[in-house]
Scaffold this active site. Sequence first.
Site, PDB file in Angstrom:
ATOM      1  N   GLU A 221      28.157  57.614  33.539  1.00 23.13           N
ATOM      2  CA  GLU A 221      27.418  57.439  34.791  1.00 23.13           C
ATOM      3  C   GLU A 221      25.953  57.130  34.449  1.00 23.13           C
ATOM      4  OE1 GLU A 221      27.782  57.412  38.271  1.00 23.13           O
ATOM      5  OE2 GLU A 221      25.616  57.121  38.167  1.00 23.13           O
ATOM      6  N   ALA A 337      36.930  53.550  55.281  1.00 19.45           N
ATOM      7  CA  ALA A 337      37.919  52.995  56.196  1.00 19.45           C
ATOM      8  C   ALA A 337      37.685  53.463  57.628  1.00 19.45           C
ATOM      9  CB  ALA A 337      39.315  53.399  55.731  1.00 19.45           C
ATOM     10  N   HIS A 461      44.476  83.355  61.780  1.00 17.03           N
ATOM     11  CA  HIS A 461      44.479  84.067  60.501  1.00 17.03           C
ATOM     12  C   HIS A 461      45.897  84.159  59.961  1.00 17.03           C
ATOM     13  CE1 HIS A 461      43.355  86.927  57.417  1.00 17.03           C
ATOM     14  NE2 HIS A 461      44.409  87.661  57.762  1.00 17.03           N
TER      15      HIS A 461
HETATM   16  P1  FAD Z   1      39.098  45.482  53.562  1.00 18.94           P
HETATM   17  O1  FAD Z   1      39.986  46.644  53.557  1.00 18.94           O
HETATM   18  O2  FAD Z   1      38.570  44.989  52.259  1.00 18.94           O
HETATM   19  O3  FAD Z   1      39.895  44.323  54.293  1.00 18.94           O
HETATM   20  C1  FAD Z   1      39.395  43.042  54.442  1.00 18.94           C
HETATM   21  C2  FAD Z   1      40.561  42.090  54.584  1.00 18.94           C
HETATM   22  O4  FAD Z   1      40.061  40.829  54.961  1.00 18.94           O
HETATM   23  C3  FAD Z   1      41.336  41.886  53.290  1.00 18.94           C
HETATM   24  O5  FAD Z   1      42.710  41.967  53.545  1.00 18.94           O
HETATM   25  C4  FAD Z   1      40.955  40.476  52.874  1.00 18.94           C
HETATM   26  O6  FAD Z   1      41.975  39.825  52.145  1.00 18.94           O
HETATM   27  C5  FAD Z   1      40.721  39.824  54.219  1.00 18.94           C
HETATM   28  N1  FAD Z   1      39.838  38.649  54.187  1.00 18.94           N
HETATM   29  C6  FAD Z   1      38.608  38.548  53.641  1.00 18.94           C
HETATM   30  N2  FAD Z   1      38.095  37.324  53.891  1.00 18.94           N
HETATM   31  C7  FAD Z   1      39.028  36.649  54.610  1.00 18.94           C
HETATM   32  C8  FAD Z   1      39.085  35.344  55.142  1.00 18.94           C
HETATM   33  N3  FAD Z   1      38.063  34.502  55.038  1.00 18.94           N
HETATM   34  N4  FAD Z   1      40.205  34.976  55.797  1.00 18.94           N
HETATM   35  C9  FAD Z   1      41.270  35.838  55.939  1.00 18.94           C
HETATM   36  N5  FAD Z   1      41.241  37.088  55.440  1.00 18.94           N
HETATM   37  C10 FAD Z   1      40.136  37.489  54.800  1.00 18.94           C
HETATM   38  N6  FAD Z   1      37.886  54.680  52.150  1.00 18.94           N
HETATM   39  C11 FAD Z   1      38.154  55.804  52.844  1.00 18.94           C
HETATM   40  O7  FAD Z   1      37.648  55.970  53.964  1.00 18.94           O
HETATM   41  N7  FAD Z   1      38.976  56.777  52.340  1.00 18.94           N
HETATM   42  C12 FAD Z   1      39.546  56.658  51.117  1.00 18.94           C
HETATM   43  O8  FAD Z   1      40.277  57.549  50.692  1.00 18.94           O
HETATM   44  C13 FAD Z   1      39.274  55.489  50.355  1.00 18.94           C
HETATM   45  N8  FAD Z   1      39.819  55.325  49.141  1.00 18.94           N
HETATM   46  C14 FAD Z   1      39.569  54.179  48.450  1.00 18.94           C
HETATM   47  C15 FAD Z   1      40.126  54.038  47.186  1.00 18.94           C
HETATM   48  C16 FAD Z   1      39.891  52.895  46.447  1.00 18.94           C
HETATM   49  C17 FAD Z   1      40.505  52.749  45.082  1.00 18.94           C
HETATM   50  C18 FAD Z   1      39.104  51.855  47.007  1.00 18.94           C
HETATM   51  C19 FAD Z   1      38.873  50.579  46.245  1.00 18.94           C
HETATM   52  C20 FAD Z   1      38.536  51.984  48.253  1.00 18.94           C
HETATM   53  C21 FAD Z   1      38.755  53.152  48.979  1.00 18.94           C
HETATM   54  N9  FAD Z   1      38.183  53.351  50.232  1.00 18.94           N
HETATM   55  C22 FAD Z   1      38.430  54.508  50.931  1.00 18.94           C
HETATM   56  C23 FAD Z   1      37.319  52.343  50.852  1.00 18.94           C
HETATM   57  C24 FAD Z   1      38.133  51.539  51.878  1.00 18.94           C
HETATM   58  O9  FAD Z   1      39.225  50.949  51.221  1.00 18.94           O
HETATM   59  C25 FAD Z   1      37.255  50.475  52.518  1.00 18.94           C
HETATM   60  O10 FAD Z   1      36.108  51.080  53.072  1.00 18.94           O
HETATM   61  C26 FAD Z   1      38.028  49.760  53.611  1.00 18.94           C
HETATM   62  O11 FAD Z   1      39.180  49.150  53.101  1.00 18.94           O
HETATM   63  C27 FAD Z   1      37.152  48.702  54.286  1.00 18.94           C
HETATM   64  O12 FAD Z   1      37.879  48.109  55.307  1.00 18.94           O
HETATM   65  P2  FAD Z   1      37.583  46.599  55.776  1.00 18.94           P
HETATM   66  O13 FAD Z   1      38.615  46.290  56.785  1.00 18.94           O
HETATM   67  O14 FAD Z   1      36.163  46.467  56.112  1.00 18.94           O
HETATM   68  O15 FAD Z   1      37.807  45.712  54.471  1.00 18.94           O
HETATM   69  P1  NAD Z   2      30.281  54.533  44.331  1.00 17.23           P
HETATM   70  O1  NAD Z   2      29.082  53.908  44.902  1.00 17.23           O
HETATM   71  O2  NAD Z   2      30.886  55.716  44.993  1.00 17.23           O
HETATM   72  O3  NAD Z   2      30.001  54.983  42.830  1.00 17.23           O
HETATM   73  C1  NAD Z   2      29.586  54.091  41.832  1.00 17.23           C
HETATM   74  C2  NAD Z   2      28.913  54.891  40.740  1.00 17.23           C
HETATM   75  O4  NAD Z   2      28.685  54.031  39.649  1.00 17.23           O
HETATM   76  C3  NAD Z   2      27.557  55.458  41.174  1.00 17.23           C
HETATM   77  O5  NAD Z   2      27.489  56.810  40.831  1.00 17.23           O
HETATM   78  C4  NAD Z   2      26.573  54.600  40.381  1.00 17.23           C
HETATM   79  O6  NAD Z   2      25.390  55.301  40.053  1.00 17.23           O
HETATM   80  C5  NAD Z   2      27.384  54.264  39.152  1.00 17.23           C
HETATM   81  N1  NAD Z   2      26.952  53.055  38.469  1.00 17.23           N
HETATM   82  C6  NAD Z   2      26.524  51.896  39.006  1.00 17.23           C
HETATM   83  N2  NAD Z   2      26.250  50.995  38.027  1.00 17.23           N
HETATM   84  C7  NAD Z   2      26.523  51.614  36.852  1.00 17.23           C
HETATM   85  C8  NAD Z   2      26.455  51.204  35.497  1.00 17.23           C
HETATM   86  N3  NAD Z   2      26.051  49.987  35.163  1.00 17.23           N
HETATM   87  N4  NAD Z   2      26.816  52.079  34.531  1.00 17.23           N
HETATM   88  C9  NAD Z   2      27.240  53.343  34.875  1.00 17.23           C
HETATM   89  N5  NAD Z   2      27.311  53.770  36.152  1.00 17.23           N
HETATM   90  C10 NAD Z   2      26.968  52.919  37.129  1.00 17.23           C
HETATM   91  O7  NAD Z   2      31.330  53.344  44.188  1.00 17.23           O
HETATM   92  P2  NAD Z   2      32.862  53.358  43.813  1.00 17.23           P
HETATM   93  O8  NAD Z   2      33.270  54.675  43.264  1.00 17.23           O
HETATM   94  O9  NAD Z   2      33.087  52.126  43.029  1.00 17.23           O
HETATM   95  O10 NAD Z   2      33.540  53.200  45.230  1.00 17.23           O
HETATM   96  C11 NAD Z   2      33.283  52.020  46.017  1.00 17.23           C
HETATM   97  C12 NAD Z   2      33.329  52.338  47.471  1.00 17.23           C
HETATM   98  O11 NAD Z   2      34.636  52.690  47.871  1.00 17.23           O
HETATM   99  C13 NAD Z   2      32.413  53.469  47.826  1.00 17.23           C
HETATM  100  O12 NAD Z   2      31.479  53.016  48.767  1.00 17.23           O
HETATM  101  C14 NAD Z   2      33.261  54.516  48.427  1.00 17.23           C
HETATM  102  O13 NAD Z   2      32.742  55.027  49.610  1.00 17.23           O
HETATM  103  C15 NAD Z   2      34.584  53.818  48.709  1.00 17.23           C
HETATM  104  N6  NAD Z   2      35.641  54.763  48.335  1.00 17.23           N
HETATM  105  C16 NAD Z   2      35.831  55.847  49.145  1.00 17.23           C
HETATM  106  C17 NAD Z   2      36.767  56.790  48.813  1.00 17.23           C
HETATM  107  C18 NAD Z   2      36.945  57.972  49.692  1.00 17.23           C
HETATM  108  O14 NAD Z   2      36.486  57.938  50.819  1.00 17.23           O
HETATM  109  N7  NAD Z   2      37.608  59.018  49.239  1.00 17.23           N
HETATM  110  C19 NAD Z   2      37.524  56.654  47.648  1.00 17.23           C
HETATM  111  C20 NAD Z   2      37.281  55.563  46.850  1.00 17.23           C
HETATM  112  C21 NAD Z   2      36.342  54.611  47.219  1.00 17.23           C
END
Ligand code: FAD
Ligand code: NAD
Length: 485
Positions: A221, A337, A461
């Site tokens: 990190e 999400a 509880h």
């Molecule tokens: P997206 O989910 O990225 O959807 C956008 C969609 O638009 C995609 O299907 C894409 O293909 C489509 N698209 C883009 N451009 C075009 C175009 N020009 N034409 C047609 N289609 C297009 N968030 C949480 O709240 N809880 C979690 O537990 C959580 N876990 C996560 C775990 C991981 C590993 C990752 C990567 C993310 C996680 N997130 C979580 C974050 C969450 O996935 C995103 O915040 C969320 O998906 C955003 O929703 P969105 O609809 O804005 O975008």
């Molecule tokens: P994040 O922003 O949560 O964490 C990225 C981390 O990488 C930060 O701590 C940052 O300081 C560090 N970092 C950045 N550049 C670096 C470098 N060059 N070397 C080392 N460390 C570096 O981003 P993420 O974990 O990639 O998640 C992406 C997004 O997806 C987040 O915005 C998060 O909210 C969303 N997400 C949400 C959930 C959830 O709600 N449970 C789960 C997964 C992802």
Amino acid sequence: MASNDKPAAPGADSFDVIVIGGGPAGYPAAIRAAQNQLRVACIDEWKNKDGSATFGGTCLNAGCIPSKALLESTELYHRAREEFSIHGIGVGTLSLDLAQMQKRKAGIVKGMTTGILALFKSAGVTALQGHGKLLPGRRVQFTAHDGTRRELSARHVVLASGSTPIELRSAPFKAPHIVDSWGALEIDAVPKRLGVIGAGVIGLELGSVWRRLGSEVTVLEALPDFLPMADQQLAKEAQRHFRKQGLDVRLGARVTGANVTGGAVEVVYTDAKGEQRLTVDRLVVAVGRRPYTQDLLEAGTGVELDERGFIKVDHSCRTGVENVWAVGDCVRGPMLAHKGKDEGVMVSDLIAGRYGEVNYKVIPAVIYTAPEIAWVGQTEEQVKASGRDYKTGVFPFLASGRARAMEQAAGFAKIVAARDDDEILGVHIIGPLAGELIAEAVLAMEYSASSEDLQRTIHAHPTLAEAVHEAALNADKRAIDSINR
Ligand code: FAD
Ligand code: NAD
């Protein structure tokens, strides 16, 4: 319906609303628009690694859902190995079938993503799979996956194109060795050594998945502090638990290079002691995500991006162009999400002339590790910096009968409330099912509840929810089931 808006004339290519993007921001926008009696199409271009096209975006296909499926499976595996004997349960030789674990995950994803098509059908949303591009004048060019192209028109367009992982120049993706979060969810054999760049939400969740299955996990990190956005009492508790679990989190580590040699990845980074080297079998890069707007906007639409590439919107998700809106990860705010879902629903209500608002001050955050971490509102540090006089109440799960019965008594619930009018300013929980417990705090804060309101609410509880109740009582040093300090 807004007064100057007339419903779209029936026709295959004209709609009241076109939503571009079918992730958790876009698909709820489409469903709510249909519920509001609007003619709506939702365009999504998502393609899976096997070439299949599905709705649901990052969250359902490659984010929230598959990661939670693996977190659940691996936590069960870990508990069977470490805890069952405490309950007096013997399981003989424990074995791991990673292929089955991945199959279960894929089945859940398939069920959830096909479920969206069923929801669209039932609500009357036209589902279009392919690429959408906004043209000037609220026209949309739709290119289906088979390459056929047609022009659509709409009274309103909602952009919900989401986000994509940030790639590091010092450690470019090189599958299968250097992967993003999607790749990290698909690993088909437990790596002996796993490196993760970024101790953010993804780094901790996916680092936990592979650690529980036996990988030696090192998380690099860049920042000097652990979980700087969280309440620091909670962050310290979390860091202690992760360390105990064997997650080797190295802070202040700046990666300068990563090379794949002989099937392994050589990572070079610098920290306070100088240049360091780390050899791992797989490297996950999880350093954040950036808004995705590639080929979304034809020149001349008038929709503007900010300096970080987010689509510029106001408080109600209006872009500067009349009747063009943007929601979810492609606009400012936390990339979550549920934040995108609320924005999508708000916009479709506003389009229909109904009331719609997102309360950005009360968006819960959850990290689905063990112990789970969840919070809403301000941290103690933020309240202190604001100058407002405050009080805190903490309740350790060690004093919770339910948590003890569950053998999950790590962590605490903490409440931060104003000293003047007792308003709850923030709630921070680390412990079992924290992500479920936080919902009560969200509801309380949505209604500007005081800590006394929580104190006077009966909690069953023995439940984990009693921890939130007792934390509220402790804010006034009136807790019953723990020592008031
Ligand atoms: P997206 O989910 O990225 O959807 C956008 C969609 O638009 C995609 O299907 C894409 O293909 C489509 N698209 C883009 N451009 C075009 C175009 N020009 N034409 C047609 N289609 C297009 N968030 C949480 O709240 N809880 C979690 O537990 C959580 N876990 C996560 C775990 C991981 C590993 C990752 C990567 C993310 C996680 N997130 C979580 C974050 C969450 O996935 C995103 O915040 C969320 O998906 C955003 O929703 P969105 O609809 O804005 O975008
Ligand atoms: P994040 O922003 O949560 O964490 C990225 C981390 O990488 C930060 O701590 C940052 O300081 C560090 N970092 C950045 N550049 C670096 C470098 N060059 N070397 C080392 N460390 C570096 O981003 P993420 O974990 O990639 O998640 C992406 C997004 O997806 C987040 O915005 C998060 O909210 C969303 N997400 C949400 C959930 C959830 O709600 N449970 C789960 C997964 C992802």
